[in-house]
Design a protein around this motif. Structure first.
Motif, PDB file in Angstrom:
ATOM      1  N   GLY A  83       0.820  -1.208   0.000  1.00 36.16           N
ATOM      2  CA  GLY A  83       0.000   0.000   0.000  1.00 36.16           C
ATOM      3  C   GLY A  83       0.850   1.253   0.000  1.00 36.16           C
ATOM      4  N   GLU A  84       0.298   2.314  -0.567  1.00 36.44           N
ATOM      5  CA  GLU A  84       0.986   3.601  -0.562  1.00 36.44           C
ATOM      6  C   GLU A  84      -0.023   4.724  -0.658  1.00 36.44           C
ATOM      7  OE1 GLU A  84       3.936   4.064  -3.595  1.00 36.44           O
ATOM      8  OE2 GLU A  84       4.410   6.097  -2.949  1.00 36.44           O
ATOM      9  N   VAL A  85       0.179   5.741   0.152  1.00 36.55           N
ATOM     10  CA  VAL A  85      -0.708   6.908   0.094  1.00 36.55           C
ATOM     11  C   VAL A  85       0.154   8.163   0.109  1.00 36.55           C
ATOM     12  CG1 VAL A  85      -2.604   8.188   1.185  1.00 36.55           C
ATOM     13  CG2 VAL A  85      -2.524   5.688   1.389  1.00 36.55           C
ATOM     14  N   ARG A  86      -0.224   9.132  -0.727  1.00 37.81           N
ATOM     15  CA  ARG A  86       0.427  10.444  -0.702  1.00 37.81           C
ATOM     16  C   ARG A  86      -0.641  11.484  -0.375  1.00 37.81           C
ATOM     17  NH1 ARG A  86       5.619  11.057  -2.986  1.00 37.81           N
ATOM     18  NH2 ARG A  86       5.321  13.296  -3.191  1.00 37.81           N
ATOM     19  N   VAL A  87      -0.333  12.336   0.599  1.00 36.94           N
ATOM     20  CA  VAL A  87      -1.244  13.432   0.945  1.00 36.94           C
ATOM     21  C   VAL A  87      -0.472  14.717   0.732  1.00 36.94           C
ATOM     22  CG1 VAL A  87      -2.584  14.547   2.781  1.00 36.94           C
ATOM     23  CG2 VAL A  87      -2.448  12.038   2.680  1.00 36.94           C
ATOM     24  N   GLU A  88      -1.039  15.613  -0.055  1.00 35.67           N
ATOM     25  CA  GLU A  88      -0.354  16.887  -0.301  1.00 35.67           C
ATOM     26  C   GLU A  88      -1.332  18.040  -0.201  1.00 35.67           C
ATOM     27  OE1 GLU A  88       3.078  16.198  -3.454  1.00 35.67           O
ATOM     28  OE2 GLU A  88       1.349  14.950  -3.942  1.00 35.67           O
TER      29      GLU A  88
ATOM     30  N   GLU B  30       6.519   2.891   6.421  1.00 36.68           N
ATOM     31  CA  GLU B  30       7.474   3.999   6.344  1.00 36.68           C
ATOM     32  C   GLU B  30       6.725   5.273   6.020  1.00 36.68           C
ATOM     33  OE1 GLU B  30      10.000   1.750   3.436  1.00 36.68           O
ATOM     34  OE2 GLU B  30      11.614   2.544   4.665  1.00 36.68           O
ATOM     35  N   ALA B  31       6.987   6.326   6.776  1.00 28.87           N
ATOM     36  CA  ALA B  31       6.293   7.581   6.533  1.00 28.87           C
ATOM     37  C   ALA B  31       7.283   8.724   6.470  1.00 28.87           C
ATOM     38  CB  ALA B  31       5.271   7.843   7.638  1.00 28.87           C
TER      39      ALA B  31
ATOM     40  N   SER C  21       3.864  -0.832   3.713  1.00 24.89           N
ATOM     41  CA  SER C  21       3.173   0.321   3.154  1.00 24.89           C
ATOM     42  C   SER C  21       3.954   1.585   3.419  1.00 24.89           C
ATOM     43  CB  SER C  21       1.763   0.428   3.740  1.00 24.89           C
ATOM     44  OG  SER C  21       1.819   0.442   5.142  1.00 24.89           O
ATOM     45  N   GLY C  22       3.646   2.610   2.606  1.00 27.19           N
ATOM     46  CA  GLY C  22       4.331   3.881   2.732  1.00 27.19           C
ATOM     47  C   GLY C  22       3.336   5.024   2.728  1.00 27.19           C
ATOM     48  N   LEU C  23       3.693   6.095   3.398  1.00 29.32           N
ATOM     49  CA  LEU C  23       2.823   7.273   3.481  1.00 29.32           C
ATOM     50  C   LEU C  23       3.669   8.527   3.374  1.00 29.32           C
ATOM     51  CD1 LEU C  23       0.092   8.706   4.184  1.00 29.32           C
ATOM     52  CD2 LEU C  23       0.648   8.345   6.573  1.00 29.32           C
ATOM     53  N   TYR C  24       3.236   9.438   2.511  1.00 28.36           N
ATOM     54  CA  TYR C  24       3.932  10.713   2.380  1.00 28.36           C
ATOM     55  C   TYR C  24       2.972  11.816   2.817  1.00 28.36           C
ATOM     56  CZ  TYR C  24       6.063  14.787   0.162  1.00 28.36           C
ATOM     57  OH  TYR C  24       6.607  16.028  -0.071  1.00 28.36           O
ATOM     58  N   VAL C  25       3.371  12.594   3.819  1.00 31.05           N
ATOM     59  CA  VAL C  25       2.524  13.693   4.303  1.00 31.05           C
ATOM     60  C   VAL C  25       3.230  14.991   3.932  1.00 31.05           C
ATOM     61  CG1 VAL C  25       1.342  14.689   6.304  1.00 31.05           C
ATOM     62  CG2 VAL C  25       1.800  12.232   6.241  1.00 31.05           C
TER      63      VAL C  25
ATOM     64  N   MET D  88      -5.040  16.958   0.447  1.00 30.14           N
ATOM     65  CA  MET D  88      -5.726  16.079  -0.510  1.00 30.14           C
ATOM     66  C   MET D  88      -4.904  14.816  -0.741  1.00 30.14           C
ATOM     67  SD  MET D  88      -8.272  17.910  -2.247  1.00 30.14           S
ATOM     68  CE  MET D  88      -8.139  17.747  -4.010  1.00 30.14           C
ATOM     69  N   VAL D  89      -5.609  13.734  -1.009  1.00 33.78           N
ATOM     70  CA  VAL D  89      -4.920  12.486  -1.343  1.00 33.78           C
ATOM     71  C   VAL D  89      -4.551  12.543  -2.813  1.00 33.78           C
ATOM     72  CG1 VAL D  89      -5.152   9.983  -1.517  1.00 33.78           C
ATOM     73  CG2 VAL D  89      -6.225  11.203   0.395  1.00 33.78           C
ATOM     74  N   THR D  90      -3.263  12.549  -3.117  1.00 35.87           N
ATOM     75  CA  THR D  90      -2.853  12.617  -4.521  1.00 35.87           C
ATOM     76  C   THR D  90      -2.471  11.247  -5.064  1.00 35.87           C
ATOM     77  OG1 THR D  90      -0.632  13.195  -3.797  1.00 35.87           O
ATOM     78  CG2 THR D  90      -2.083  15.016  -4.384  1.00 35.87           C
ATOM     79  N   LYS D  91      -2.344  10.272  -4.176  1.00 33.20           N
ATOM     80  CA  LYS D  91      -2.099   8.901  -4.632  1.00 33.20           C
ATOM     81  C   LYS D  91      -2.615   7.949  -3.575  1.00 33.20           C
ATOM     82  CE  LYS D  91       1.442   5.570  -5.980  1.00 33.20           C
ATOM     83  NZ  LYS D  91       2.830   5.322  -6.347  1.00 33.20           N
ATOM     84  N   CYS D  92      -3.298   6.898  -3.999  1.00 34.36           N
ATOM     85  CA  CYS D  92      -3.736   5.895  -3.029  1.00 34.36           C
ATOM     86  C   CYS D  92      -3.755   4.528  -3.692  1.00 34.36           C
ATOM     87  CB  CYS D  92      -5.115   6.232  -2.482  1.00 34.36           C
ATOM     88  SG  CYS D  92      -5.664   4.995  -1.292  1.00 34.36           S
ATOM     89  N   PHE D  93      -3.006   3.621  -3.144  1.00 35.86           N
ATOM     90  CA  PHE D  93      -2.887   2.288  -3.732  1.00 35.86           C
ATOM     91  C   PHE D  93      -2.850   1.268  -2.609  1.00 35.86           C
ATOM     92  CE2 PHE D  93      -0.976  -1.310  -5.729  1.00 35.86           C
ATOM     93  CZ  PHE D  93       0.134  -1.661  -4.972  1.00 35.86           C
ATOM     94  N   SER D  94      -3.600   0.209  -2.720  1.00 31.91           N
ATOM     95  CA  SER D  94      -3.452  -0.879  -1.748  1.00 31.91           C
ATOM     96  C   SER D  94      -3.836  -2.194  -2.407  1.00 31.91           C
ATOM     97  CB  SER D  94      -4.315  -0.653  -0.503  1.00 31.91           C
ATOM     98  OG  SER D  94      -5.678  -0.542  -0.808  1.00 31.91           O
TER      99      SER D  94
END
Lengths: 299, 239
Positions: free
Chosen positions: A8-13, A99-100, A65-69, A20-26
């Motif tokens: 999984g990976e989520v990017r919030v920008e 990992e965040a 999974s990874g998360l970018y804030v 806003m969520v600019t990428k979401c994958f799981s």
């Protein structure tokens, strides 16, 4: 880490002034649920619910999974229910790696329900956070002793939890690994005494100053009242209590420590005889997050 | 060189090492170890110590947690006793000792230890050099476990003995704190220390020779309780 190996990976920008969520994958066995609206619309935050199919972690599952804030944004990562780790089949260990990366003036709030390892379970989790000056992080990491109603009390085989926080230049800010394994030199249940839940809360960064101050004062007040003077009232060389009980042990023990340059972080460690009292403690201490994230944690 | 003269050197070095080793492990060495109770005073305050069995259990738990958390630092420092290794291990341990009470105790003891060692072991000039270099730069806190490993390595102790020595002084100091807290008398303390030595050896066997990034806490309750030391109204010990 390439997307191919991640579950999984989520990017919030921050886009147009809003997180806003600019990428979401799981992908199986992980699923992210991101409600369109978690709190009042004037609060700028993205809530991410992390679930596993089947409601728990099965022997041998490896979930990363990874998360970018991004700079200026706010993200909450939570669960829908306690993470259950099922029994280990053939000594296989289940693993979760998270990992965040937290940007400047950004806030990440990680507020899961506790992990519950079933009898014979083997589970390892690692959470790595990379921060910059101005990042803020709330991290709750906790575990219960198992399904006490089924008589499982610290009955799992292995639990390992690593929480590491690094500066962007790779220097370590906070490194913590707890390893609970059956059959140590001292038995696991004995190491935990009468406590059934252990929890850790990390509060880091400028947005949490008020929460840090309050929690340090509250824990000091709560504990000072419970501690007795070591010298005068104790005489261990008398005959031991024939009932062999320890009625005076506090039902919840907590302590706070500051860490990092200019004491930028506070870590709280808790041991409790009941899960409910920890939920209550967290609800109470984290309620001041509501204006930042829209809802009060653990309500 | 005469045969007799050559064969004298190793024996002389070995006995010289014993004198240094015994001095390093002697409780009379002024490192301020007696100011610390390893969380025992706080454990009494939180009603964890009801009787002598509880004391024995507590000491075993302290040894196990010290083994899993600190032996890797003693090991790594004794294997490469140099300034760079000390710097890296010190930074890492500073981030790992998240309990402020324990962290300050570690720095106090490590600073005192390197101060004494650099003044006394003059035949090892690098001790003084390392100390002065880092005092000047302020980048090293002188945490106890890596400093202990560094000194052991520099005086010539093998890494296994160094790790066993660290567990020994930990056991010695907790039991000593117990006598001052009136939990046990001096004779009882001697009996307990000898009784637990098998367990202490088991701790060394289990946790020795690991890299510092494998360090972990195996008795997290101790960390929680030691952190309560600061909340005690009246205290005999610093930690």
């Amino acid at each position: 880490m390439e997307t191919g190996t991640k579950s999984g990976e989520v990017r919030v920008e921050k886009v147009g002034g809003k997180s806003m969520v600019t990428k979401c994958f799981s992908k199986y066995p992980l699923k992210f649920i991101i409600p369109k609206k978690a709190g009042p619309s004037k609060t700028d935050s993205v809530w991410i619910y992390s679930l596993t199919y089947g409601g728990g972690i099965v022997s041998g599952d490896v979930i990363s999974s990874g998360l970018y804030v991004g700079d200026g944004s706010t993200t909450v990562l939570t669960t829908q229910a306690s993470t259950k780790v099922y029994k280990s089949l053939g000594s296989k260990c289940s693993e979760q790696l998270f990992e965040a990366e937290i940007g400047s003036d950004a806030l990440l709030v990680v507020i899961p329900d506790p992990v519950t390892c079933f009898s014979t379970a083997r589970y390892s989790q690692k959470q790595v956070f990379r921060v910059v000056p101005g990042s803020s992080l709330v991290l709750v990491d906790w575990i219960t002793s198992g399904r006490h109603e089924s008589g499982e009390v610290w009955d799992f085989n292995l639990y390992k939890s690593t929480n590491n926080i690094f500066f962007s230049d790779g220097q370590p800010l906070f490194l913590d690994t707890v390893l609970l394994e059956q059959g140590g030199i001292a038995p696991l249940a004995e190491r935990m005494q009468d406590y059934r839940v252990i929890a850790m809360v990390v509060l880091l960064g400028p947005k949490l100053r008020h929460v840090q101050i309050r929690i340090q004062e509250d824990v000091k007040t709560m504990m000072s009242g419970q501690l007795r003077v070591s010298f005068s009232s104790l005489n261990c060389r008398k005959k031991p209590n024939p009932h062999n009980t320890s009625p005076d042990k506090p039902a919840l023990v907590a302590s706070c420590s500051a860490f990092g340059p200019k004491r930028v972080g506070v870590v709280v460690r808790i041991a409790s005889m009941t899960t409910e009292s920890v939920y209550s403690f967290l609800r109470h201490q984290l309620e001041d997050l509501e204006p930042l994230i829209g809802l009060s944690p653990y309500c | 060189m005469e045969i007799g003269h050559v064969s004298k050197k190793p024996a002389h070095a070995a006995s010289s090492l014993q004198w240094s080793q015994w001095q390093l492990l002697d409780s009379i060495l002024p490192t301020g170890g007696f100011a610390h109770s390893f969380g025992l005073e706080a454990a009494i305050g939180t009603h964890m110590i009801g009787g002598s069995e509880d004391l024995r259990t507590f000491v075993v738990h302290v040894l196990e947690n010290s083994g899993s958390l600190l032996l890797p630092f003693v090991y790594s420092a004794s294997k490469s006793p140099d300034a760079n290794t000390l710097h890296n291990l010190d930074r890492m341990l500073d981030a790992m000792l998240t309990n402020e009470v324990g962290r300050k105790a570690s720095v106090a003891q490590g600073s005192a230890l390197i101060r004494v060692a650099s003044a006394a072991f003059l035949e090892i000039p690098s001790l003084k050099m390392i100390r002065e270099r880092f005092l000047g730069s302020g980048t090293v806190c002188f945490h106890h476990a890596p400093v202990f490993g560094l000194i052991c390595g520099l005086i010539g102790l093998d890494s296994e003995t160094s790790q066993r020595a660290y567990v020994f002084i930990t056991m010695r100091d907790v039991i000593s704190a117990a006598t001052r807290l009136n939990l046990i008398g001096p004779l009882g303390a001697a009996v307990l220390q000898h009784q637990i030595s098998d367990v202490a050896e088991a701790v060394v066997e289990k946790w020795k020779n690991r890299a510092a990034d494998e360090a972990c806490q195996t008795v997290p309750l101790l960390d929680t309780i030691q952190g309560c030391h600061a909340y005690l109204f009246s205290r005999l010990f610093c930690s």
